[in-house]
Design a protein around this motif. Structure first.
Motif, PDB file in Angstrom:
ATOM      1  N   GLY A   1      16.468  -4.106  -8.703  1.00 10.94           N
ATOM      2  CA  GLY A   1      15.323  -3.210  -8.731  1.00 10.94           C
ATOM      3  C   GLY A   1      15.268  -2.333  -7.496  1.00 10.94           C
ATOM      4  O   GLY A   1      16.105  -2.444  -6.590  1.00 10.94           O
ATOM      5  N   ASP A   2      14.260  -1.472  -7.433  1.00  6.96           N
ATOM      6  CA  ASP A   2      14.200  -0.448  -6.397  1.00  6.96           C
ATOM      7  C   ASP A   2      13.310  -0.810  -5.218  1.00  6.96           C
ATOM      8  O   ASP A   2      12.758   0.064  -4.553  1.00  6.96           O
ATOM      9  N   ASP A   3      13.144  -2.100  -4.939  1.00 10.00           N
ATOM     10  CA  ASP A   3      12.442  -2.490  -3.722  1.00 10.00           C
ATOM     11  C   ASP A   3      13.068  -3.768  -3.188  1.00 10.00           C
ATOM     12  O   ASP A   3      14.028  -4.297  -3.752  1.00 10.00           O
TER      13      ASP A   3
ATOM     14  N   ASN B   1      10.820  -9.178 -11.428  1.00  9.44           N
ATOM     15  CA  ASN B   1      11.923  -8.257 -11.189  1.00  9.44           C
ATOM     16  C   ASN B   1      12.892  -8.206 -12.365  1.00  9.44           C
ATOM     17  O   ASN B   1      12.729  -8.890 -13.372  1.00  9.44           O
ATOM     18  N   THR B   2      13.925  -7.401 -12.224  1.00 11.54           N
ATOM     19  CA  THR B   2      14.827  -7.123 -13.346  1.00 11.54           C
ATOM     20  C   THR B   2      15.549  -8.375 -13.833  1.00 11.54           C
ATOM     21  O   THR B   2      15.740  -8.559 -15.048  1.00 11.54           O
TER      22      THR B   2
ATOM     23  N   ILE C   1       7.112  -3.336  -7.068  1.00 17.80           N
ATOM     24  CA  ILE C   1       6.715  -2.165  -7.851  1.00 17.80           C
ATOM     25  C   ILE C   1       5.921  -2.594  -9.081  1.00 17.80           C
ATOM     26  O   ILE C   1       4.892  -2.004  -9.414  1.00 17.80           O
ATOM     27  N   VAL C   2       6.383  -3.648  -9.731  1.00 18.48           N
ATOM     28  CA  VAL C   2       5.709  -4.111 -10.951  1.00 18.48           C
ATOM     29  C   VAL C   2       4.310  -4.624 -10.640  1.00 18.48           C
ATOM     30  O   VAL C   2       3.353  -4.353 -11.374  1.00 18.48           O
TER      31      VAL C   2
ATOM     32  N   SER D   1       0.833  -1.212   0.000  1.00 16.91           N
ATOM     33  CA  SER D   1       0.000   0.000   0.000  1.00 16.91           C
ATOM     34  C   SER D   1       0.862   1.254   0.000  1.00 16.91           C
ATOM     35  O   SER D   1       0.538   2.241  -0.693  1.00 16.91           O
ATOM     36  N   ASN D   2       1.980   1.252   0.729  1.00 15.73           N
ATOM     37  CA  ASN D   2       2.866   2.422   0.723  1.00 15.73           C
ATOM     38  C   ASN D   2       3.500   2.628  -0.644  1.00 15.73           C
ATOM     39  O   ASN D   2       3.684   3.775  -1.092  1.00 15.73           O
ATOM     40  N   LEU D   3       3.841   1.535  -1.319  1.00 12.24           N
ATOM     41  CA  LEU D   3       4.379   1.652  -2.674  1.00 12.24           C
ATOM     42  C   LEU D   3       3.363   2.300  -3.613  1.00 12.24           C
ATOM     43  O   LEU D   3       3.706   3.190  -4.407  1.00 12.24           O
ATOM     44  N   MET D   4       2.120   1.866  -3.511  1.00 18.37           N
ATOM     45  CA  MET D   4       1.093   2.419  -4.400  1.00 18.37           C
ATOM     46  C   MET D   4       0.878   3.908  -4.142  1.00 18.37           C
ATOM     47  O   MET D   4       0.676   4.693  -5.081  1.00 18.37           O
TER      48      MET D   4
END
Length: 380
Positions: A322-324, A128-129, A331-332, A17-20
């Motif tokens: 990736g950034d998480d 992820n990447t 994120i995706v 939820s914080n990511l969104m």
């Protein structure tokens, strides 16, 4: 505004939820379903005044129709809650495992097919990447057709499954469902073949013992010497994954397991997972072998090795993380739900494949417990 409801506001509910909220300024957490309402209100402070709180998902669905929902409750309730949301045709994120038993999984499949609603599952290995790069290489044809797969998951933080609430295997459904569901999905993502048989074994060799049920590290006389002591790890500034004794009579879960999966083409994949390896022994490695070449990659290093079979050519790809905390996968999956809500796009983790992964895990568990080969088919 994009109204998002969170069912289960624990660690994963907060993360997603914080990511969104960060990803889209129009997102608003409009409702939270949890049995710790006062605790969560105190945690959120003034911002809780704009959120409706409910004790059950039934109350939420009776009073509101959010644009999307995040389901991040404990594992055994995932399928039952998801079925209720599917009936309302609201798109949602469903944490894995999508079900912990075959009966609920069959009911979930039926509800999904009736609903036609998009469901996103945080399968971070494919999202992820590194997973995306591996998929690109496999589909380039440079390896030839994939004819064998080898995968290993040595979990360096495995004590969480014996010292935290995850120790209850009635809740988790066992560690094939907890961990292998990701790995089985990643293999499926690359192969795109139908699995037809599975054979598996599991063992509990380390995290067992005669310590009293309910014992915590703080109450144990070996707290200063036990390698798994939460007290000792905390004093050393090391990660602490739980407070319960993992050598007590009430620990569940196997501490290692292996499976062999055969696919419709006749090829097979081998997979092994372990929960007492530590430090540099940790790995989450996949090896995909075609006639032309082999691709190997590890999620701990985020590096891909491609070795050709008929020339001396080898290539190494260093993939940016990736950034998480899931290499960019969280994120995706959040973006996937937002794209479904705002653009009508399909989920980036097709729910048919998420249910297939859960079925494989349940059949692996049954195979290990009955010492039989299990056919992969949708029937009870």
């Amino acid at each position: 505004m994009i109204d998002i409801a969170v069912v289960g506001y624990g660690f994963r509910g907060k993360v997603l939820s914080n990511l969104m909220l960060k990803m889209n300024k129009n997102v608003k957490i409009s409702a939270i379903v949890d049995n710790r309402i006062e605790e969560i209100k105190n945690e959120l402070g003034e911002s809780s005044g704009h959120i409706d709180f409910y004790d059950t998902v039934d109350e939420l669905l009776d009073h509101e129709t959010p644009d999307g929902i995040i389901i991040s409750t404990r594992c055994s309730s995932h399928a039952q809650i998801a079925i209720k949301v599917l009936e309302k045709r609201i798109p949602f994120i469903l944490e894995k495992p999508v079900s912990t038993n075959l009966k609920d999984l069959m009911a979930l499949k039926s509800a999904y097919e009736r609903s036609g609603t998009e469901v996103a599952v945080p399968f971070s290995l494919r999202l992820n990447t590194l997973g995306q790069a591996a998929k690109e290489i496999a589909e380039s044809g440079i390896l030839g057709t994939i004819e064998h797969v080898q995968a290993i998951n040595n979990v360096s933080y495995g004590s969480v499954y014996f010292q935290h609430w995850y120790r209850d295997d009635e809740e988790t459904g066992g560690l094939f469902l907890q961990k292998a569901t990701h790995d089985f999905d990643m293999i499926q993502y690359i192969l795109k073949l139908r699995p037809i048989w599975i054979s598996a074994v599991k063992s509990k060799q380390i995290f067992k013992g005669d310590k009293p049920a309910g014992l915590t590290c703080a109450a144990c006389e070996e707290q200063d010497t036990c390698p798994e002591s939460a007290i000792l790890h905390r004093e050393k500034g090391e990660p602490v994954h739980g407070e319960m004794c993992c050598f007590a009579v009430d620990t569940g879960n196997e501490d290692s397991g292996s499976a062999i999966i055969q696919y419709e083409s006749g090829m097979h994949a081998s997979y092994s997972q372990n929960f007492f390896a530590r430090n540099k022994a940790a790995t989450r490695m996949f090896r995909f072998l075609g006639y032309k070449g082999t691709m190997e990659f590890d999620y701990y290093t985020n590096r891909i090795h491609v070795n050709m079979h008929h020339t001396t050519r080898s290539e190494i790809y260093d993939i940016p993380f990736g950034d998480d905390t899931h290499g960019g996968g969280d994120i995706v999956v959040c973006q996937s739900l937002l794209d479904t809500i705002t653009k009508g796009f399909p989920s980036q983790t097709p729910f048919e494949e998420a249910m297939q992964s859960a079925l494989l895990c349940l059949k692996a568990k049954e195979s290990a417990e009955t010492r039989t080969f299990q056919e992969i088919k949708w029937s009870e």
